[in-house]
Design an enzyme around this catalytic site. Structure first.
Site, PDB file in Angstrom:
ATOM      1  N   SER A  46      22.903  32.289   3.733  1.00  0.00           N
ATOM      2  CA  SER A  46      23.967  33.477   3.103  1.00  0.00           C
ATOM      3  C   SER A  46      24.586  32.939   1.741  1.00  0.00           C
ATOM      4  O   SER A  46      23.963  32.748   0.900  1.00  0.00           O
ATOM      5  CB  SER A  46      24.907  33.771   4.287  1.00  0.00           C
ATOM      6  OG  SER A  46      25.631  35.081   4.289  1.00  0.00           O
ATOM      7  N   ASP A 133      18.114  41.692   9.646  1.00  0.00           N
ATOM      8  CA  ASP A 133      19.338  41.184   8.717  1.00  0.00           C
ATOM      9  C   ASP A 133      20.362  42.695   8.281  1.00  0.00           C
ATOM     10  O   ASP A 133      19.564  43.349   7.329  1.00  0.00           O
ATOM     11  CB  ASP A 133      19.054  40.351   7.722  1.00  0.00           C
ATOM     12  CG  ASP A 133      20.046  39.603   7.031  1.00  0.00           C
ATOM     13  OD1 ASP A 133      21.186  40.192   6.781  1.00  0.00           O
ATOM     14  OD2 ASP A 133      19.852  38.395   6.726  1.00  0.00           O
ATOM     15  N   HIS A 167      21.563  38.319  10.953  1.00  0.00           N
ATOM     16  CA  HIS A 167      22.170  37.414   9.831  1.00  0.00           C
ATOM     17  C   HIS A 167      22.645  36.257  10.355  1.00  0.00           C
ATOM     18  O   HIS A 167      23.893  36.312  10.714  1.00  0.00           O
ATOM     19  CB  HIS A 167      23.198  38.454   8.961  1.00  0.00           C
ATOM     20  CG  HIS A 167      23.437  37.663   7.688  1.00  0.00           C
ATOM     21  ND1 HIS A 167      22.573  37.487   6.504  1.00  0.00           N
ATOM     22  CD2 HIS A 167      24.700  36.975   7.389  1.00  0.00           C
ATOM     23  CE1 HIS A 167      23.385  36.771   5.751  1.00  0.00           C
ATOM     24  NE2 HIS A 167      24.570  36.762   6.040  1.00  0.00           N
TER      25      HIS A 167
END
Length: 404
Positions: A46, A133, A167
């Protein structure tokens, strides 16, 4: 994880980041180890993924093995704008203008703002994007794949984009369900992402340790890498962490992998979940590999403890001179400086660029940046906070331990 858009907050504060008492003992000075300069790699999830790509592009002379990117996007995607960061670079709303981003990278490569991208050709790149995601949409990661193909030999890039994962960092032993988007952003997807990544970057590895680890965890001082300033004012915690296998402590030749957590995922927020439950250490333990876990922290402009990939702390955030970039790069230099076979053996100094200039090892260029005397090698900021290894040879001074 979701982003909360609160109209009462300034733009920099609404970047509700990409993710989200030391458990490792007393804080110590980061030790030197017998790590080859040819065996350094980086990865991230991320905001850590964006930071890892920045590190790979900016310091390609140092991060020779390559990078692992989980749920990230193109280099300089945000263009210094929180609106672009949260829109095109995450939600896939609007254009990322990939051609422009690549032209900027090419310009920076030519003028020394980042290392020459030609260094990246032989490195390896591992990319992962889950089909579920909902924070960094897959088209964003597709653009990073396209960008990398311009600089890295295509056969050296692998892209896993067919797993129904949300995610988070996918593992094969720890975390939430694979379709969950929630703290600590570590999900059990029956997939050993850390292992797949490290094997891609380093080649054949010994089998991982699924039992009790034989190495040690250390908690090291990060303020040292800000010229002993307070790193918390720059979005970095006062201390970071590392896993060190017993063989590395004993002085054997080792590798170094830098693993960068995502937003809301530092030790202060999720405890040991990223540092101990993502799978890196299991492979590191049996393969003479140190894993460095630098730590970001919250600030008023960065309320979720993200890495600086949109300029909340520094307008030079994606460059060799970026504050957080310099700090992490200097951590790498510190670890590698213990290798007698590495090019750190010539006479040299580890000091701030201000003192390098003061003592005649460097000079300030017309752009206000510091450069090594005679070699003209770029050092970064001319400040008391930008620390660099500078070495002396018969040909002049060289940065970052380079004595060639």
């Amino acid at each position: 994880m979701t982003f909360q858009r609160l109209s009462t907050k300034p733009a920099s504060a609404i970047l509700a980041c990409l993710l989200s008492s030391s458990a490792f003992g007393a804080v110590v000075v980061l030790p030197k180890y017998n790590v080859s300069v040819n065996d350094v790699s980086v990865s991230g999830l991320s905001s850590g993924a964006y930071m890892a790509a920045q590190m790979h592009f900016a310091y390609s002379k140092t991060i020779k093995k390559g990078a692992g990117i989980v749920a990230g996007g193109p280099m300089y995607c945000s263009q210094g704008s929180v609106a672009i960061a949260t829109g095109p670079c995450m939600a896939d709303t609007g254009s990322r203008n990939l051609a422009y981003l690549q032209s900027v990278v090419n310009t920076w490569s030519g003028n020394g703002y980042i290392d020459p991208t030609s260094n990246m050709a032989g490195s390896k790149v591992y990319l992962f994007s889950g089909t579920l995601d909902s924070t960094v949409k897959q088209p964003v990661m597709n653009d990073l794949n396209t960008m990398y193909a311009n600089y890295v030999t295509p056969a050296n890039i692998t892209y896993k984009n067919n797993i129904a994962a949300e995610h988070a960092m996918p593992t094969d032993f720890s975390g939430n369900g694979c379709s969950t988007n929630a703290t600590p952003y570590v999900n059990n997807c029956n997939l050993d992402t850390a292992g797949d990544m490290l094997k891609w970057l380093y080649g054949t590895l010994n089998a991982k340790n699924v039992g009790t680890l034989g190495g040690t965890f250390i908690n090291f001082d990060q303020a040292t890498f800000w010229g002993n300033a307070n790193p918390t004012t720059h979005g970095m915690a006062s201390s970071g962490y590392a896993y060190v296998p017993a063989n590395c402590t004993a002085g054997q030749v080792c590798k170094l992998h830098v693993a960068l957590h995502g937003c809301k995922q530092n030790v202060a927020t999720v405890g040991v979940n990223y540092n101990q439950n993502t799978g890196y250490n299991r492979w590191a333990d049996t393969n003479n590999m140190i894993v460095l876990y630098p730590q970001a922290t919250t600030t008023a402009a960065n309320p979720n403890g993200c890495w600086d990939w949109w300029g909340y702390d520094d307008v030079n955030f994606p460059a060799k001179s970026g504050g957080q970039m310099v700090a992490i790069k200097t951590m790498i230099d510190r670890v590698v400086s213990g290798n007698a076979a590495a090019p750190f053996t010539c006479s040299g100094w580890y000091d701030s660029n201000y003192w390098h200039v003061y003592y005649g090892r460097a000079y300030v260029g017309s752009d206000g940046q510091a450069y090594a005397v005679n070699s003209n090698q770029y050092l970064g900021y001319y400040t008391t906070y930008a620390y660099t290894n500078v070495r002396r040879t018969s040909a002049g001074y060289y940065a970052h331990g380079s004595c060639a």
